[in-house]
Each structure stands twice: as structure tokens, then as C-alpha cells.
Write an enzyme that holds these catalytic residues in place. Structure first.
Site, PDB file in Angstrom:
ATOM      1  N   GLU A 171      87.801  43.668 -32.863  1.00 44.06           N
ATOM      2  CA  GLU A 171      88.833  43.802 -33.683  1.00 44.06           C
ATOM      3  C   GLU A 171      88.125  44.264 -34.992  1.00 44.06           C
ATOM      4  OE1 GLU A 171      90.969  40.763 -31.190  1.00 44.06           O
ATOM      5  OE2 GLU A 171      88.838  41.469 -31.659  1.00 44.06           O
ATOM      6  N   TRP A 205      66.310  49.835   4.831  1.00 42.04           N
ATOM      7  CA  TRP A 205      67.536  49.503   4.175  1.00 42.04           C
ATOM      8  C   TRP A 205      68.638  49.517   5.028  1.00 42.04           C
ATOM      9  CZ3 TRP A 205      66.884  47.518  -0.541  1.00 42.04           C
ATOM     10  CH2 TRP A 205      65.643  47.682  -1.482  1.00 42.04           C
ATOM     11  N   ARG A 235      75.166  44.506 -10.838  1.00 39.10           N
ATOM     12  CA  ARG A 235      74.012  43.516 -11.503  1.00 39.10           C
ATOM     13  C   ARG A 235      74.032  43.750 -13.103  1.00 39.10           C
ATOM     14  NH1 ARG A 235      68.292  43.996  -8.287  1.00 39.10           N
ATOM     15  NH2 ARG A 235      69.067  42.847  -6.201  1.00 39.10           N
TER      16      ARG A 235
END
Length: 371
Positions: free
Chosen positions: A58, A176, A190
Site C-alpha cells: 500500500e 527423468w 520452487r
């Protein structure tokens, strides 16, 4: 929806987008977004909570707006604070700016504010609207809300698995399972987390760095937290050797080897002593409160079926993000969630589907815990 309501939703959407950009960077404070619109409907100020938690959104947005805020409207994702901290209350700054109206997505449950910010605005004659895009604001602010209401961070479990729920082959091979797009999305998760929690089994098997490796986001490196009761992590591991560059906190039993604890401290790691349960496991409920007391708001849980199962069993997982690849490994593969001793479907922990979509060749399912 009226033109005014449509405008409110659009400006709050901009404020929420700003708040999302600060995830992982503002703890222990929440990441708040603020947009200032002048009396003619033009955006004259926009900001998010600064890195480290201050200045607040703000005050930065008002500084941009200057005198143009007079008679205008402020859109804020979380109720403006009403207490004097290192900086004056944001509610007072909004009043001093001469705003005609403030639109707030959600109330702040922090006892130091808890409705007092809204009351201060109303007492000054500022019209207040609350609840615009509330559900999205709750999602963005979930870490702060959980820390205030439960005294611990918001824990999100991320896992990459096969169609049959396996995270590695029987010999431990896991690179993978999912494709490049899914791995990039995981690194974005992450980057938006205050910290990453990993189990010692995965740390020893994979020797991970647990860092963010996305172009343009290398400065956003979360705290690494390792559940390692007996301090078994090799001192030559990537986690240990990088402890001075990227914080490493190790959860260990109080009677863990003092010499190893000293060696880890010499490398820059912090040892957090956690009592044991009667089963001999770390008391994760105590650990969660310790992490909350250190200011963490959002923790991404990665690495290993054992830590995943233990966190779910303790009732600590608030959301699950499951990347699923179109492969099958069979029953001899390592499960995404280790044995939890569940006696039947009627007592199994339950989660509600929040989102499902494709990420490259894979599917990402996001689930939230049912209280």
C-alpha cells in the site's frame, strides 16, 4: 455483473497478479498486491510487498500515486494492517491519502489487525468493499493465513510419478519420469516457495541441489530443509557444500552426533532439534511449528515417499501437486507415497481436485486437503 463490479474484479485481478509475483520473497510477511485508481478510473499506482516483507504494497503504491490518490480507490488483496511495526499502519496511510473507497479481497486474521484496519478506514469516511475475488486471494495468501491460524507453514507436496504411482524404478533410477515442461513448472513452484523440504533417503540417493534453475529466476533461492534425524547427510554433498550460498536447515534428533552437528554448522547449516515420536521418527508436528516460528509461510515438500507419507500421516499436507507421466513401472517400482498403515478407504486422508491440465506431454493434478 454491474460495470462497477466488473471494474472491481479487473483491478483486483491486477492486484492479485502483483501479489503472486512476490511469493517466496516476502516471508515472514504475506505477499500483498495493491492497485490505486484515481477518481477518473485511471491506474496511478501499483505495487507488491517488497522483498523481505517491507515496504508494504500500500505505501509503495500510494507513493507512486501521490496527490492523484485523492478521491480515488485502493484495491488491496489483504486487509491493510492496523498495527505499528517497523513501519506505520497501512490503514493510516490510506486514510491520509484521502481515498474515497477501498476494495479488499480478504480480511487479515492476525490479531494485531483482524478487522481493525477495515474499521479505521470506515471511521475515516472511506467506503469499504470486502470479498472481491476472495477465493483467489485465499489461495495466494494461504501461507500467511496458515501460519497465523495454525502456527505453521502451508505445506505443498510436489511429486512426479508414473501412471501407476511410481517415482523410481526398483533400482532407484528416476531421471527423468516427466518431461522438460513439467520439470520447468516444478522449478517455478520452487521459486514461489519460502523453502523446500526433502527427506534424507532422497538426499543420499540423488544428491540434489534443491535450487531454482530457471532463466531470470536464479536470485529466487528458497531455504533447503532436510529431515535427517541422525545427521547422515554426507559433508561432501551438494546440500552441505552450498549451505553458505543457499540456506540449509537440518531437522535432527536432540541426541544426534554433536561432532557432526558442529561440522554442519561450520559449513553454514542450521541444526533444528526436533523430538522423537515413540516410533523413533521425528515429530513433524513440532518441526512444523518450529518452521512457522522462524517465519516460513509456504514450504514445498519434495523428495521421497517416506517424507511424503509421514507428512500426510501427520495431517500436515495442505495441497498435492502430482505430475503424472504416461509410463508404467509396475509393483517393484518405488511408490510416490510410502506405507501409511491406512486401515480402509473410509479413514484415508482425502483431498479435493482443484485443477487438472496438461504440461507438455504430462498431466498436472492439484489437490487440496479436506479439513
Amino acid at each position: 455483473m454491474t460495470a462497477s463490479a466488473t471494474s472491481d474484479a479487473a483491478h483486483m485481478g491486477s492486484a492479485l497478479a502483483l501479489a503472486r509475483r512476490g511469493l517466496g520473497l516476502t516471508w515472514p510477511n504475506p505477499s500483498v498486491g495493491c492497485v490505486i485508481v484515481d477518481a477518473d478510473g485511471r491506474v496511478v499506482g501499483r505495487a507488491r510487498t517488497a522483498d523481505g516483507g517491507r515496504p508494504h504494497a500500500e505505501t509503495q503504491a500510494l507513493a507512486q500515486a501521490g496527490s492523484r490518490a485523492l478521491g480515488g480507490t485502493a484495491y488491496v488483496t489483504l486487509e491493510p494492517c492496523a498495527h505499528m511495526g517497523k513501519t506505520p499502519p497501512c490503514a493510516d496511510a490510506l486514510v491520509a491519502a484521502g481515498l474515497a473507497r477501498t476494495v479488499v479481497a480478504i480480511e487479515d486474521p492476525d490479531p494485531r489487525t483482524a478487522g481493525q484496519g477495515l474499521a479505521r478506514l470506515r471511521e475515516a469516511g472511506i467506503a469499504v468493499t470486502v470479498g472481491v475475488r476472495r477465493a483467489e486471494a485465499v489461495e495466494v495468501t494461504a501461507g500467511f493465513l496458515t501460519r497465523v491460524l495454525k502456527g505453521r507453514p502451508y505445506f505443498e507436496l510436489k511429486t512426479a510419478m508414473t501412471l501407476d504411482g511410481r517415482i523410481a524404478a526398483h533400482n532407484g533410477a528416476s531421471k527423468w519420469i516427466t518431461g522438460e515442461a513439467a520439470r520447468a513448472r516444478a522449478h517455478l513452484m520452487r521459486a514461489e516457495a519460502d523453502a523446500i523440504l526433502c527427506g534424507i533417503g532422497t538426499a543420499i540417493a540423488d544428491d540434489p541441489q534443491l535450487d531454482v534453475r530457471l532463466p531470470g529466476l536464479s536470485a529466487r533461492q528458497p531455504v533447503r530443509i532436510l529431515a535427517d534425524a541422525r545427521l547422515r547427510l554426507p559433508l561432501t554433498s551438494k546440500l552441505a557444500r552450498s549451505a553458505r550460498r543457499q540456506p540449509l536447515w537440518i531437522l535432527a534428533r536432540p541426541d544426534a552426533d554433536k561432532a557432526r552437528a558442529a561440522a554442519f554448522r561450520d559449513l553454514g547449516a542450521e541444526i533444528i532439534e526436533v523430538p522423537l515420536l515413540p516410533t523413533g521418527e521425528l515429530d513433524l508436528l513440532v518441526a512444523a511449528r518450529e518452521l512457522g516460528a522462524r517465519g516460513l509461510t509456504r514450504v514445498l515438500v519434495e523428495g521421497g515417499g517416506r517424507i511424503a507419507g509421514a507428512m500426510i500421516r501427520a495431517g500436515l499436507i495442505d495441497a498435492i501437486h502430482a505430475f503424472r507421466a504416461g509410463t508404467v513401472m509396475g509393483g517393484d517400482g518405488l511408490p510416490a507415497i510410502a506405507a501409511m498403515g491406512v486401515e480402509g478407504p473410509d479413514v484415508a486422508p482425502r483431498f479435493a481436485l482443484a485443477h487438472i491440465g496438461r504440461v507438455g506431454a504430462d498431466v498436472l493434478e492439484s489437490w487440496t486437503a479436506l479439513d
